[in-house]
Motif scaffolding. Structure first.
Motif, short mmCIF file in Angstrom:
data_model
loop_
_atom_site.label_atom_id
_atom_site.label_comp_id
_atom_site.label_asym_id
_atom_site.label_seq_id
_atom_site.Cartn_x
_atom_site.Cartn_y
_atom_site.Cartn_z
N PRO A 285 0.80 -1.23 0.00
CA PRO A 285 0.00 0.00 0.00
C PRO A 285 0.83 1.28 0.00
CG PRO A 285 0.02 -0.98 2.19
CD PRO A 285 0.71 -1.95 1.29
N CYS A 286 2.13 1.21 0.41
CA CYS A 286 2.95 2.42 0.52
C CYS A 286 3.81 2.67 -0.70
CB CYS A 286 3.85 2.31 1.76
SG CYS A 286 2.96 2.15 3.32
N THR A 312 -3.72 -0.22 -13.26
CA THR A 312 -4.63 -0.80 -12.28
C THR A 312 -3.90 -1.18 -11.00
OG1 THR A 312 -6.01 -1.68 -14.07
CG2 THR A 312 -6.31 -2.64 -11.89
N CYS A 313 -2.68 -1.70 -11.15
CA CYS A 313 -1.91 -2.16 -9.98
C CYS A 313 -1.29 -1.01 -9.21
CB CYS A 313 -0.80 -3.11 -10.43
SG CYS A 313 -1.36 -4.61 -11.23
N LEU A 314 -0.88 0.05 -9.90
CA LEU A 314 -0.05 1.09 -9.28
C LEU A 314 -0.78 2.43 -9.23
CD1 LEU A 314 3.23 0.17 -11.17
CD2 LEU A 314 2.46 -0.68 -8.96
N THR A 315 -1.94 2.43 -8.70
CA THR A 315 -2.76 3.65 -8.69
C THR A 315 -2.22 4.70 -7.72
OG1 THR A 315 -4.20 2.58 -7.06
CG2 THR A 315 -4.84 2.43 -9.38
N HIS A 316 -1.39 4.32 -6.74
CA HIS A 316 -0.91 5.28 -5.74
C HIS A 316 0.51 5.77 -6.02
CE1 HIS A 316 -4.41 4.50 -3.26
NE2 HIS A 316 -4.19 3.20 -3.38
N VAL A 317 1.09 5.33 -7.12
CA VAL A 317 2.49 5.66 -7.41
C VAL A 317 2.63 7.14 -7.76
CG1 VAL A 317 4.34 5.28 -9.08
CG2 VAL A 317 3.12 3.34 -8.11
N LYS A 318 3.71 7.77 -7.23
CA LYS A 318 4.00 9.17 -7.50
C LYS A 318 5.07 9.35 -8.57
CE LYS A 318 2.75 10.79 -2.87
NZ LYS A 318 3.22 11.50 -1.64
N SER A 319 5.96 8.36 -8.70
CA SER A 319 7.04 8.42 -9.68
C SER A 319 7.12 7.09 -10.41
CB SER A 319 8.38 8.74 -8.99
OG SER A 319 9.45 8.68 -9.91
N LEU A 320 7.05 7.11 -11.73
CA LEU A 320 7.04 5.89 -12.53
C LEU A 320 8.04 6.00 -13.67
CD1 LEU A 320 5.84 3.13 -13.34
CD2 LEU A 320 4.10 4.37 -14.64
#
Length: 482
Positions: A285-286, A312-320
């Motif tokens: 989750p973090c 769908t998997c990484l909806t909370h990511v800030k840097s990709l």
């Protein structure tokens, strides 16, 4: 009177010469005093950044420097003379290079290190050697001496013979050992089931290790306090349970099947391998910073579906950071929205005839994106691929502030993408072009570093690009050529 005047002139000249010599002497003395007057802590920190041979050699400079070598906390010894820009994580078999660049004082230097008397603990020991039997005993003695002096970080890379086994038994009696970081490359490590010597490790890096799956699992079972884990090579791990882990780097190409990461505090993930199932990310989750490179080259037509799975998997990511190869197939469905994504790095491999405009679909999926970095590589074997057919919708991206285009060649498709960004991002502040590639870092293979060194744009190149950009396009963004 004439003689007296001549004598006076000579005396004045002598006085001037003496004053000049005294001035130079004072300058040299001030310079020497300025360096020698620095506190021991600063001088030692400078010595820690040098190779051990140079650092120890400074003890011959003066009495002021003589005692400092006993306070050096980091030592680096290499049996092969490496270039300054070498990457530790990529060190591996280099037999031919080793034969012509061998340091014949390696054993002597380690023997000196083993005899060294210290009153303060060591911080770091870095070793690069051939792995030969004649050096192994000396290396083990040096590691044993470091363990006795409370070493906290050990880095080791083998570059010729891969039969060397890291001496784990030197730490077997230290359940509360101060060793916090262990980085090993191209060697063996097989700890017994009752081993408990790595309980204090917070960082573990294993690069192309000669270990079985069971050996890796046994090792990780004792590393309960790991914060950073790097697994680079063929490690076929199905379940990873490390409750305190915050950074995970997996660069490998196994057949994963179902893979589960049970690391609830994980914040940074760098992954290279087959596409992970959605269930992998449900217990993270973090997670905020992610770098992905998939290796499903056998079925590249699935790339279109990957984009939707990622969002769908990484909806909370800030840097990709996403390494992406154009698929054989056609139209990808619009990915789900990344509501928290602020920085996106796209490392694209495509064909020469690709118009690149489809890359804008990533911006549509990230409406709050502030920074976009792109680097494009053109590969001739991708020409048969149809690429991405994208519906050019009228979308305005009001959050985008900065665009950085690396490996920029001034091609029409690259300028076309830049023009599209200028038209569709009304609040864009800066558009920068860099001829250098966005290269990997030392330890982090997929996360891009800060701006790399770039070639210089000629005035003619700049004028050509600007004329293409300004053609029927008005914008307020600052354009920078680096």
């Amino acid at each position: 009177m004439e003689k007296s005047a001549a004598q006076s002139a000579d005396e004045r000249n002598v006085s001037v010469d003496k004053s000049f010599l005294q001035l130079n002497s004072c300058k040299k003395q001030c310079l020497c005093d300025w360096i020698s007057g620095l506190p021991d802590e600063i001088l030692v920190s400078i010595l820690d950044k040098l190779d051990s041979k140079t650092a120890v050699g400074t003890s011959l400079l003066s009495r002021r420097w003589r005692h400092l070598r006993s306070f050096i906390e980091s030592f680096y010894f290499s049996e092969v003379v490496l270039p300054d820009n070498h990457c530790w994580v990529r060190l591996g078999p280099m037999r031919d290079y080793f034969n012509t660049h061998r340091d014949h004082h390696f054993v002597e230097s380690l023997q000196w290190f083993t005899r060294l008397k210290r009153d303060t603990p060591l911080r770091r020991l870095s070793l690069v050697f051939s792995g030969s039997a004649e050096c192994s005993d000396v290396v083990n003695s040096a590691i044993a001496s470091a363990a006795q002096h409370g070493i906290s970080e050990v880095d080791m890379a083998i570059v010729v013979r891969m039969e060397y086994e890291f001496p784990w038994w030197l730490f077997s009696g230290y359940r509360s050992s101060p060793l916090t970081s262990l980085c090993l490359s191209h060697c063996k490590l097989s700890v017994p089931l009752d081993f408990g010597g790595f309980g204090s490790l917070t960082k573990l890096a294993l690069v192309q290790m000669y270990m079985s799956l069971k050996e890796v699992q046994v090792l990780l079972r004792f590393c309960t306090n790991l914060v950073s884990l790097h697994l680079i090579g063929m490690f076929d791990i199905r379940i990873l349970r490390l409750p305190k882990l915050k950074e995970l780097i997996l660069l490998m190409t196994p057949s994963w099947g179902k893979f589960k990461v049970d690391t609830p505090d994980l914040q940074r993930l760098e992954y290279c391998g087959e596409m992970l199932p959605t269930s992998t990310f449900q217990s993270i989750p973090c997670l905020e910073h992610v770098s992905l490179q998939f290796t499903d080259d056998i079925y590249p037509e699935y790339d279109a579906d990957k984009l939707e799975d990622i969002s769908t998997c990484l909806t909370h990511v800030k840097s990709l950071c996403l390494r992406y190869q154009i698929p054989k197939l056609v139209k990808p469905r619009t990915p789900a929205t990344f509501l928290n994504l602020k920085v996106l790095t796209l490392n694209i491999a495509t064909k020469h005839s690709d118009d690149l405009l489809w890359m804008f679909m990533f911006l549509i999926a990230a409406p709050y994106l502030a920074t976009l970095r792109t680097t494009v590589r053109y590969l001739s074997y991708l020409e048969p691929h149809n690429g991405v057919i994208w519906d050019n919708v009228d979308f305005q991206h009001v959050s985008l502030k900065n665009v950085e285009m690396y490996n920029f060649m001034g091609r029409d498709n690259e300028i076309g993408l830049a023009r599209l960004l200028l038209c569709r991002a009304p609040n864009l502040r800066c558009l920068s072009f860099n001829q250098a590639r966005l290269e990997e870092g030392d330890d982090h293979q997929l996360v891009p570093p800060t701006w790399p060194m770039a070639e210089t744009f000629s005035p003619r190149d700049i004028q050509f690009v600007l004329s293409k950009l300004l053609e029927s396009v008005s914008f307020s963004a600052r354009v920078v050529f680096i």
